[in-house]
Design a protein around this motif. Structure first.
Motif, PDB file in Angstrom:
ATOM      1  N   PHE A 174       0.828  -1.205   0.000  1.00 43.26           N
ATOM      2  CA  PHE A 174       0.000   0.000   0.000  1.00 43.26           C
ATOM      3  C   PHE A 174       0.864   1.258   0.000  1.00 43.26           C
ATOM      4  O   PHE A 174       0.589   2.206  -0.744  1.00 43.26           O
ATOM      5  N   LEU A 175       1.896   1.269   0.843  1.00 41.14           N
ATOM      6  CA  LEU A 175       2.751   2.447   0.926  1.00 41.14           C
ATOM      7  C   LEU A 175       3.386   2.795  -0.417  1.00 41.14           C
ATOM      8  O   LEU A 175       3.475   3.970  -0.785  1.00 41.14           O
ATOM      9  N   LYS A 176       3.816   1.797  -1.163  1.00 45.29           N
ATOM     10  CA  LYS A 176       4.398   2.055  -2.484  1.00 45.29           C
ATOM     11  C   LYS A 176       3.350   2.636  -3.433  1.00 45.29           C
ATOM     12  O   LYS A 176       3.616   3.595  -4.163  1.00 45.29           O
ATOM     13  N   LEU A 177       2.154   2.053  -3.415  1.00 48.30           N
ATOM     14  CA  LEU A 177       1.095   2.516  -4.309  1.00 48.30           C
ATOM     15  C   LEU A 177       0.622   3.923  -3.952  1.00 48.30           C
ATOM     16  O   LEU A 177       0.445   4.769  -4.839  1.00 48.30           O
ATOM     17  N   ILE A 178       0.425   4.181  -2.657  1.00 47.75           N
ATOM     18  CA  ILE A 178      -0.119   5.476  -2.275  1.00 47.75           C
ATOM     19  C   ILE A 178       0.922   6.585  -2.425  1.00 47.75           C
ATOM     20  O   ILE A 178       0.574   7.730  -2.727  1.00 47.75           O
ATOM     21  N   GLU A 179       2.202   6.255  -2.283  1.00 49.81           N
ATOM     22  CA  GLU A 179       3.230   7.263  -2.547  1.00 49.81           C
ATOM     23  C   GLU A 179       3.230   7.641  -4.023  1.00 49.81           C
ATOM     24  O   GLU A 179       3.289   8.824  -4.370  1.00 49.81           O
ATOM     25  N   ALA A 180       3.132   6.646  -4.899  1.00 56.70           N
ATOM     26  CA  ALA A 180       3.071   6.924  -6.340  1.00 56.70           C
ATOM     27  C   ALA A 180       1.822   7.744  -6.670  1.00 56.70           C
ATOM     28  O   ALA A 180       1.878   8.675  -7.486  1.00 56.70           O
TER      29      ALA A 180
ATOM     30  N   ALA B 280       0.155   9.802  -4.599  1.00 59.70           N
ATOM     31  CA  ALA B 280       0.313  11.154  -4.057  1.00 59.70           C
ATOM     32  C   ALA B 280       1.247  11.997  -4.920  1.00 59.70           C
ATOM     33  O   ALA B 280       0.922  13.134  -5.282  1.00 59.70           O
ATOM     34  N   VAL B 281       2.402  11.443  -5.268  1.00 61.73           N
ATOM     35  CA  VAL B 281       3.378  12.196  -6.078  1.00 61.73           C
ATOM     36  C   VAL B 281       2.792  12.510  -7.453  1.00 61.73           C
ATOM     37  O   VAL B 281       2.880  13.641  -7.936  1.00 61.73           O
ATOM     38  N   GLY B 282       2.172  11.511  -8.074  1.00 63.55           N
ATOM     39  CA  GLY B 282       1.559  11.729  -9.385  1.00 63.55           C
ATOM     40  C   GLY B 282       0.438  12.755  -9.327  1.00 63.55           C
ATOM     41  O   GLY B 282       0.330  13.634 -10.182  1.00 63.55           O
ATOM     42  N   SER B 283      -0.388  12.654  -8.299  1.00 61.00           N
ATOM     43  CA  SER B 283      -1.535  13.552  -8.170  1.00 61.00           C
ATOM     44  C   SER B 283      -1.108  14.996  -8.012  1.00 61.00           C
ATOM     45  O   SER B 283      -1.728  15.905  -8.573  1.00 61.00           O
ATOM     46  N   ARG B 284      -0.063  15.226  -7.256  1.00 61.03           N
ATOM     47  CA  ARG B 284       0.397  16.598  -7.019  1.00 61.03           C
ATOM     48  C   ARG B 284       0.850  17.292  -8.306  1.00 61.03           C
ATOM     49  O   ARG B 284       0.928  18.519  -8.353  1.00 61.03           O
TER      50      ARG B 284
ATOM     51  N   THR C 118      -3.289   6.263 -14.036  1.00 64.00           N
ATOM     52  CA  THR C 118      -2.824   4.917 -13.696  1.00 64.00           C
ATOM     53  C   THR C 118      -2.520   4.782 -12.211  1.00 64.00           C
ATOM     54  O   THR C 118      -2.860   3.770 -11.591  1.00 64.00           O
ATOM     55  N   CYS C 119      -1.908   5.804 -11.615  1.00 64.37           N
ATOM     56  CA  CYS C 119      -1.554   5.713 -10.196  1.00 64.37           C
ATOM     57  C   CYS C 119      -2.798   5.554  -9.329  1.00 64.37           C
ATOM     58  O   CYS C 119      -2.787   4.804  -8.347  1.00 64.37           O
ATOM     59  N   PHE C 120      -3.895   6.216  -9.682  1.00 67.20           N
ATOM     60  CA  PHE C 120      -5.145   6.062  -8.952  1.00 67.20           C
ATOM     61  C   PHE C 120      -5.750   4.687  -9.214  1.00 67.20           C
ATOM     62  O   PHE C 120      -6.211   4.011  -8.291  1.00 67.20           O
ATOM     63  N   LYS C 121      -5.755   4.274 -10.455  1.00 71.05           N
ATOM     64  CA  LYS C 121      -6.336   2.976 -10.814  1.00 71.05           C
ATOM     65  C   LYS C 121      -5.601   1.828 -10.129  1.00 71.05           C
ATOM     66  O   LYS C 121      -6.210   0.822  -9.762  1.00 71.05           O
ATOM     67  N   ASP C 122      -4.295   1.971  -9.922  1.00 67.29           N
ATOM     68  CA  ASP C 122      -3.528   0.940  -9.207  1.00 67.29           C
ATOM     69  C   ASP C 122      -4.018   0.802  -7.764  1.00 67.29           C
ATOM     70  O   ASP C 122      -4.100  -0.311  -7.232  1.00 67.29           O
ATOM     71  N   VAL C 123      -4.346   1.916  -7.126  1.00 66.97           N
ATOM     72  CA  VAL C 123      -4.879   1.873  -5.763  1.00 66.97           C
ATOM     73  C   VAL C 123      -6.266   1.227  -5.765  1.00 66.97           C
ATOM     74  O   VAL C 123      -6.589   0.421  -4.896  1.00 66.97           O
ATOM     75  N   VAL C 124      -7.079   1.539  -6.762  1.00 68.84           N
ATOM     76  CA  VAL C 124      -8.411   0.935  -6.878  1.00 68.84           C
ATOM     77  C   VAL C 124      -8.308  -0.584  -7.000  1.00 68.84           C
ATOM     78  O   VAL C 124      -9.052  -1.320  -6.345  1.00 68.84           O
ATOM     79  N   VAL C 125      -7.365  -1.066  -7.801  1.00 69.18           N
ATOM     80  CA  VAL C 125      -7.157  -2.508  -7.950  1.00 69.18           C
ATOM     81  C   VAL C 125      -6.736  -3.119  -6.614  1.00 69.18           C
ATOM     82  O   VAL C 125      -7.234  -4.169  -6.208  1.00 69.18           O
TER      83      VAL C 125
END
Length: 99
Positions: free
Chosen positions: A20-26, A28-32, A71-78
């Motif tokens: 989770f930490l790897k996905l949510i960091e990606a 957060a960084v992508g979203s910003r 993609t970074c959001f969709k990865d968290v959804v998966v």
């Protein structure tokens, strides 16, 4: 247009916290770096290391829709769909208090 705010509580399965930490960091960084993303913060609970709070602000619904296509959001959804975490999402929109 109205600013859109999200507060998300993520209760992550103990054996999947590192993932989770790897996905949510990606995410957060992508979203910003997305147009219309005003803020994306992630904090970990002091009481439970498997609980995280996300605070997100978007300029409008279009900016949020754009975020939801990344993609970074969709990865968290998966990850969530694969039973990696349970989410409680609170959404608000309206005038930002300093406007």
């Amino acid at each position: 247009m109205a600013i859109v705010g999200l507060i998300v509580e993520a209760n992550v399965k103990q054996d999947r916290t590192d993932e989770f930490l790897k996905l949510i960091e990606a995410d957060a960084v992508g979203s910003r770096n997305e147009p219309g993303c005003l803020r994306f913060d992630v904090v970990q609970s002091k009481d439970d290391p498997h609980v995280f709070m996300l605070y997100e602000l978007y300029a409008d619904e279009d900016a949020l829709a754009h975020h939801n296509e990344q993609t970074c959001f969709k990865d968290v959804v998966v990850f969530v769909g694969d039973s990696g975490a349970e989410l409680v999402v609170k959404k608000a929109s309206g005038k930002f208090m300093t406007d």
